[in-house]
Design a protein around this motif. Sequence first.
Motif, PDB file in Angstrom:
ATOM      1  N   ASP A   1       0.824  -1.212   0.000  1.00  0.00           N
ATOM      2  CA  ASP A   1       0.000   0.000   0.000  1.00  0.00           C
ATOM      3  C   ASP A   1       0.857   1.260   0.000  1.00  0.00           C
ATOM      4  OD1 ASP A   1      -2.322  -1.489  -0.034  1.00  0.00           O
ATOM      5  OD2 ASP A   1      -2.673  -1.319   2.140  1.00  0.00           O
ATOM      6  N   ARG A   2       1.930   1.253   0.777  1.00  0.00           N
ATOM      7  CA  ARG A   2       2.781   2.445   0.855  1.00  0.00           C
ATOM      8  C   ARG A   2       3.423   2.756  -0.489  1.00  0.00           C
ATOM      9  NH1 ARG A   2       5.293   0.893   6.811  1.00  0.00           N
ATOM     10  NH2 ARG A   2       3.593   1.843   8.028  1.00  0.00           N
TER      11      ARG A   2
ATOM     12  N   ASP B   1       0.453   3.787  -2.993  1.00  0.00           N
ATOM     13  CA  ASP B   1      -0.097   5.098  -2.651  1.00  0.00           C
ATOM     14  C   ASP B   1       0.889   6.218  -2.960  1.00  0.00           C
ATOM     15  OD1 ASP B   1      -2.378   3.827  -1.785  1.00  0.00           O
ATOM     16  OD2 ASP B   1      -1.905   3.995   0.360  1.00  0.00           O
TER      17      ASP B   1
END
Length: 271
Positions: free
Chosen positions: A221-222, A225
Amino acid sequence: MLTRRRTLCAGAAALGAATVAAAITPGAGKQAPPPAAGAPAARRPLKPSEYRLRPLTGYGPPRTTPGRTPVRTEPLLRVSGRGRTMVLTFDDGPDPRYTPHILDTLARYEVRAMFFVCGEMAAAHPDLLARMADEGHVVGNHTWSHPLLTELRRSRIRSEMERTSDIVEKAHGHRPEWFRAPYGAWNRAAFQLGAELGMEPLAWTVDTLDWTTPGTRTIVDRVEDGAAPGVVVLSHDAGGDRGQSVRALRRYLPALLDDGYHLTVPRRQYA
């Protein structure tokens, strides 16, 4: 030692979260402040790819004569390039438990990356540096023993950098052209000595914080994103249990490619 290192890393991560990364162009003036490895797999030749294996080309026309590496006051946080280009970087290795798996994934998708290696790890595993060279990856200098440079004398900083460059040259084929300060802790001596040794300082834009083992999904996700043109992603292939980092790469790399990102390596303007 691990407790001290985690404490220092946490401090650097907190500092990084408070900074705003700004796109930079080599030769520019002020930039934004910096944010605070199984057995070797069988090799296979990589096939040229339009974007994945080609270095970033946003540094202007090639120089006809070598130039002196500039002494910067802040590290580069982003890279410039055409289109949706990003750079993946891995610190602290090489580690035979994790680095080969990362190299396997990069080879599967014909993507080149940057590995900022520690000299003591590189000296113990020169075969992995040789594989990096064979597969077109860029190897950077991450000092010999991963110390906090801001607490060292100038002579010790030079030794940490120079010994690592010597090892990289022996195993990889040429001396590193990029360096990264452990914990993201830079000082004037590090910038000056790095330039004297012909290296540019590269930090990062997106920190996966994978050293905290937050979970594979969180790391993915990091990265997804934070994906954007010019982004430099920081992950690790050594320094602890990096199983989550290996699994995360297998998930976010194809996703980034499907989204149209070109994962490649930067080209130096100064040589």
